[in-house]
Enzyme design. Structure first.
Site, PDB file in Angstrom:
ATOM      1  N   LYS A   1       0.791  -1.110  -0.149  1.00  0.00           N
ATOM      2  CA  LYS A   1      -0.541   0.075  -0.047  1.00  0.00           C
ATOM      3  C   LYS A   1       1.144   1.193   0.321  1.00  0.00           C
ATOM      4  CE  LYS A   1      -4.122  -0.888   2.436  1.00  0.00           C
ATOM      5  NZ  LYS A   1      -5.157  -0.577   3.501  1.00  0.00           N
TER       6      LYS A   1
ATOM      7  N   THR B   1     -13.504   4.186  14.702  1.00  0.00           N
ATOM      8  CA  THR B   1     -14.954   3.922  14.588  1.00  0.00           C
ATOM      9  C   THR B   1     -15.116   3.013  16.066  1.00  0.00           C
ATOM     10  OG1 THR B   1     -15.914   4.620  13.403  1.00  0.00           O
ATOM     11  CG2 THR B   1     -17.357   3.818  14.662  1.00  0.00           C
TER      12      THR B   1
ATOM     13  N   LEU C   1     -17.078  10.449   6.928  1.00  0.00           N
ATOM     14  CA  LEU C   1     -16.669  10.521   4.911  1.00  0.00           C
ATOM     15  C   LEU C   1     -17.742   9.966   4.629  1.00  0.00           C
ATOM     16  CD1 LEU C   1     -14.911   8.176   3.672  1.00  0.00           C
ATOM     17  CD2 LEU C   1     -12.867  10.286   4.985  1.00  0.00           C
ATOM     18  N   ARG C   2     -18.503   9.839   3.446  1.00  0.00           N
ATOM     19  CA  ARG C   2     -18.560   8.973   2.749  1.00  0.00           C
ATOM     20  C   ARG C   2     -18.137   7.727   1.744  1.00  0.00           C
ATOM     21  NH1 ARG C   2     -23.593  12.075   0.555  1.00  0.00           N
ATOM     22  NH2 ARG C   2     -21.406  13.184   0.767  1.00  0.00           N
ATOM     23  N   GLU C   3     -17.571   6.844   1.487  1.00  0.00           N
ATOM     24  CA  GLU C   3     -16.963   6.601   0.365  1.00  0.00           C
ATOM     25  C   GLU C   3     -17.904   6.867  -0.915  1.00  0.00           C
ATOM     26  OE1 GLU C   3     -16.417   2.200   0.513  1.00  0.00           O
ATOM     27  OE2 GLU C   3     -15.706   2.229   2.294  1.00  0.00           O
TER      28      GLU C   3
ATOM     29  N   PHE D   1     -31.116   8.808   2.819  1.00  0.00           N
ATOM     30  CA  PHE D   1     -31.068   7.331   3.575  1.00  0.00           C
ATOM     31  C   PHE D   1     -32.868   6.851   3.264  1.00  0.00           C
ATOM     32  CE2 PHE D   1     -27.201   5.806   5.118  1.00  0.00           C
ATOM     33  CZ  PHE D   1     -26.776   6.874   4.204  1.00  0.00           C
TER      34      PHE D   1
ATOM     35  N   CYS E   1     -19.005  -0.434   7.706  1.00  0.00           N
ATOM     36  CA  CYS E   1     -19.396   0.868   8.605  1.00  0.00           C
ATOM     37  C   CYS E   1     -20.454   0.553   9.446  1.00  0.00           C
ATOM     38  CB  CYS E   1     -19.331   1.785   7.812  1.00  0.00           C
ATOM     39  SG  CYS E   1     -17.665   2.671   7.453  1.00  0.00           S
TER      40      CYS E   1
ATOM     41  N   LYS F   1     -22.586  -0.339  -2.781  1.00  0.00           N
ATOM     42  CA  LYS F   1     -23.026   0.752  -3.240  1.00  0.00           C
ATOM     43  C   LYS F   1     -22.341   1.386  -4.355  1.00  0.00           C
ATOM     44  CE  LYS F   1     -20.798   5.188  -0.621  1.00  0.00           C
ATOM     45  NZ  LYS F   1     -20.935   5.726  -0.131  1.00  0.00           N
TER      46      LYS F   1
ATOM     47  N   ARG G   1     -16.548  -5.086   1.486  1.00  0.00           N
ATOM     48  CA  ARG G   1     -16.914  -5.925   2.331  1.00  0.00           C
ATOM     49  C   ARG G   1     -18.668  -6.018   2.771  1.00  0.00           C
ATOM     50  NH1 ARG G   1     -13.209  -1.925   6.057  1.00  0.00           N
ATOM     51  NH2 ARG G   1     -14.212  -0.670   4.041  1.00  0.00           N
TER      52      ARG G   1
HETATM   53  C1  UGA Z   1     -21.643   5.777   6.068  1.00  0.00           C
HETATM   54  C2  UGA Z   1     -22.038   6.821   6.724  1.00  0.00           C
HETATM   55  O1  UGA Z   1     -23.086   7.088   5.738  1.00  0.00           O
HETATM   56  C3  UGA Z   1     -20.652   7.600   6.849  1.00  0.00           C
HETATM   57  O2  UGA Z   1     -21.288   9.286   7.067  1.00  0.00           O
HETATM   58  C4  UGA Z   1     -19.522   7.219   7.784  1.00  0.00           C
HETATM   59  O3  UGA Z   1     -18.581   8.311   8.177  1.00  0.00           O
HETATM   60  C5  UGA Z   1     -19.209   5.889   7.217  1.00  0.00           C
HETATM   61  O4  UGA Z   1     -20.474   5.075   6.979  1.00  0.00           O
HETATM   62  C6  UGA Z   1     -18.347   5.167   8.175  1.00  0.00           C
HETATM   63  O5  UGA Z   1     -17.975   5.363   9.188  1.00  0.00           O
HETATM   64  O6  UGA Z   1     -16.911   4.937   7.712  1.00  0.00           O
HETATM   65  P1  UGA Z   1     -20.390   4.379   4.148  1.00  0.00           P
HETATM   66  O7  UGA Z   1     -20.152   3.277   4.458  1.00  0.00           O
HETATM   67  O8  UGA Z   1     -19.670   4.832   2.773  1.00  0.00           O
HETATM   68  O9  UGA Z   1     -20.882   5.762   4.637  1.00  0.00           O
HETATM   69  O10 UGA Z   1     -21.938   4.344   3.236  1.00  0.00           O
HETATM   70  P2  UGA Z   1     -23.123   5.063   2.949  1.00  0.00           P
HETATM   71  O11 UGA Z   1     -23.433   5.817   2.118  1.00  0.00           O
HETATM   72  O12 UGA Z   1     -23.803   5.088   4.638  1.00  0.00           O
HETATM   73  O13 UGA Z   1     -23.964   4.001   2.555  1.00  0.00           O
HETATM   74  C7  UGA Z   1     -24.324   2.559   3.289  1.00  0.00           C
HETATM   75  C8  UGA Z   1     -25.161   1.332   2.580  1.00  0.00           C
HETATM   76  O14 UGA Z   1     -26.396   1.541   2.889  1.00  0.00           O
HETATM   77  C9  UGA Z   1     -24.981   1.410   1.605  1.00  0.00           C
HETATM   78  O15 UGA Z   1     -25.236   0.015   1.204  1.00  0.00           O
HETATM   79  C10 UGA Z   1     -25.781   1.801   0.862  1.00  0.00           C
HETATM   80  O16 UGA Z   1     -26.691   1.500  -0.440  1.00  0.00           O
HETATM   81  C11 UGA Z   1     -27.664   1.617   1.948  1.00  0.00           C
HETATM   82  N1  UGA Z   1     -28.298   2.796   1.602  1.00  0.00           N
HETATM   83  C12 UGA Z   1     -28.226   4.393   1.909  1.00  0.00           C
HETATM   84  C13 UGA Z   1     -29.636   1.934   1.081  1.00  0.00           C
HETATM   85  O17 UGA Z   1     -29.428   1.166   1.436  1.00  0.00           O
HETATM   86  N2  UGA Z   1     -30.466   3.371   1.420  1.00  0.00           N
HETATM   87  C14 UGA Z   1     -30.505   4.314   1.369  1.00  0.00           C
HETATM   88  O18 UGA Z   1     -31.081   5.643   1.495  1.00  0.00           O
HETATM   89  C15 UGA Z   1     -29.257   4.703   1.697  1.00  0.00           C
END
Ligand code: UGA
Length: 441
Positions: A39, A126, A158-160, A257, A268, A331, A338
């Site tokens: 890495k 976390t 942060l969101r991926e 959401f 996460c 997503k 993961r």
């Molecule tokens: C999530 C949080 O949104 C971030 O704020 C946080 O920093 C991060 O975890 C972390 O703890 O590091 P992330 O895992 O990147 O971020 O993804 P999300 O955008 O939250 O989506 C999570 C899952 O929920 C995905 O599988 C997505 O498809 C699903 N989702 C999201 C739904 O099924 N419906 C929705 O309305 C939104």
């Protein structure tokens, strides 16, 4: 601008690499640290080891500035840095639902052993509430500089897929600190971010730790809430997408959401709600967040229900049937698999005897490593070749744009399950497809 502190970022995964790169672009001298030599070599050579839109360009910029370097040496990191960010992973333990603290403990120990002068160690990972207090003890016991070293907690939201945007201009910063000095150090470590007017909430250590798990639990709850409504819709012939839209007009509820479908996955949300429930039980307040187990249960049922839909479309027998699985990442705009609902569904169908061909625009390679038993296509159309059923599992834009007529020409039967409510049912039905989606008639 007063003299900026020198930063180290320990752990160069999705979170740490982004933080290191963005901080260097914002003007800090940054040293990225990881025990994974591959890495570190890649990052040093300008290659981001994972898919994140915009990050490769930012890495090039950071390296060009001369302010960003990478190392595997904790001694070098301790010597270099004034503020050390801990960004290593806390995955779910193999033997329980608790968070695995191995990487946090190992990296903090390795750093502390080398800390010979006043410094601030800032946790971003976390963690179960109470970790910062435990690490404070550990650092003071281990560091040659002793109690000159302070610990703070700065959870990351942060969101991926939006990592650069969320790091350069987050919606808030949370500083969990034990002293005025620590707060001021954090303020100087985020000077350009704060200068944009980003709000900062200063708390004690344990509140900062809790903010993070509380936020992720809330998000998971919101998703599972609408997916629970989808289950009720299925029993009544109601339409969950109309329901969600109608709810969203209420500002107090809001539409974010609230997208129903296959549910949440990733590195996460799933493990964070489990670790939180586990930690709450340890603290004797398990009942307070007992609902998180139900949230997890609703989420898991979405995957099972999607498999059921495939069975329904194949007259109850998937053995030998060809299934095209569109999507593998948890997503869109990510190559992260993961706890990905998409891959889970694909692997389950394979175990049930289906011939599953997966295609994901970014996650094919990661998916192949984790699930070599599945077949992989080179495009959505390639995966759909001769398919008895097509299942859309991750809502990539390119899948939304598929022409139903064109895909109709390569499949054996025009049957599609839209696991993410990403398609327009009318146009697929007009092209002769049997269209099914969770929570819709
Ligand atoms: C999530 C949080 O949104 C971030 O704020 C946080 O920093 C991060 O975890 C972390 O703890 O590091 P992330 O895992 O990147 O971020 O993804 P999300 O955008 O939250 O989506 C999570 C899952 O929920 C995905 O599988 C997505 O498809 C699903 N989702 C999201 C739904 O099924 N419906 C929705 O309305 C939104």
């Amino acid at each position: 601008m007063s003299k900026l502190p020198r930063l180290t970022v320990i752990g160069t995964g999705y979170l740490g690499a982004t933080h290191a790169i963005c901080m260097a672009v914002m003007g800090y001298e940054v040293l990225g640290v990881d025990v994974d030599t591959t890495k570190i070599e890649k990052l040093g050579a300008g290659e981001v080891p994972f898919f994140e839109p915009g990050l490769p360009e930012m890495l090039a910029k950071a390296l060009d500035s001369g302010r960003l370097r990478f190392t595997t040496s904790f001694a070098e990191a301790a010597e270099f840095g004034d503020v050390h960010f801990i960004c290593v992973g806390t995955p779910q333990r193999k033997d329980s639902e608790a968070a695995d603290m191995t990487y946090v403990d190992a990296s903090v120990t390795a750093l502390a052993q080398n800390l010979r002068r006043k410094a601030l160690v800032v946790g971003k990972s976390t963690v179960p509430v109470g970790t910062a207090a435990r690490l404070t003890e550990l650092v003071r016991r281990t560091a040659p500089a002793g109690d000159q070293v302070e610990l703070a907690w700065n959870p990351e939201f942060l969101r991926e897929g939006f990592a650069v945007e969320d790091t350069m201009k987050p919606d808030r910063l949370v500083f969990g600190v034990g002293s005025e000095w620590a707060e001021q150090r954090l303020r100087s470590a985020f000077q350009p971010v704060l200068a944009q007017g980003v709000p900062v909430k200063v708390t004690d250590l344990q509140t900062a730790e809790l903010v993070k798990v509380a936020a992720n639990s809330f998000l998971a709850t919101k998703i599972s809430y609408i997916n629970a409504m989808a289950e009720v819709c299925e029993a009544t012939g109601a339409d969950v997408t109309d329901l969600a839209e109608a709810l969203a007009y209420d500002d107090r509820i809001g539409g974010k959401f609230l997208r129903p479908g296959l549910g949440f996955g990733g590195g996460c949300l799933p493990k964070d709600i489990r670790a939180f429930a586990h930690r709450a039980e340890e603290l004797g307040v398990g009942q307070a967040v007992g609902f998180l187990r139900e949230i997890d249960g609703i989420n898991r049922r979405r995957r099972a229900r999607t498999v059921d839909l495939v069975l329904e479309l194949t007259s109850g027998e998937v053995t030998g049937k060809r299934v095209a699985a569109l999507g593998a990442a948890f997503k869109p705009n990510s190559d992260d698999i993961r706890d990905a609902p998409a891959l889970d569904v694909a692997a389950t169908l394979h175990r049930m005897g289906a011939i599953v061909t997966v295609f994901d625009p970014a996650a094919n390679d990661n998916a192949r490593k984790a699930h070599p038993e599945l077949q992989y296509g080179t495009s959505a159309l390639d995966a759909a070749m001769d398919a008895d059923v097509v299942v859309l599992l991750t809502e990539w834009t390119e899948f939304r744009e598929i022409d139903p007529e064109m895909m109709g020409q390569v499949v054996t039967s025009r049957k599609i399950i839209d696991g993410r409510h990403a398609l327009d049912p009318a146009s697929w039905r007009a092209a002769g497809w049997e269209y099914r989606a969770l929570g819709r008639p």
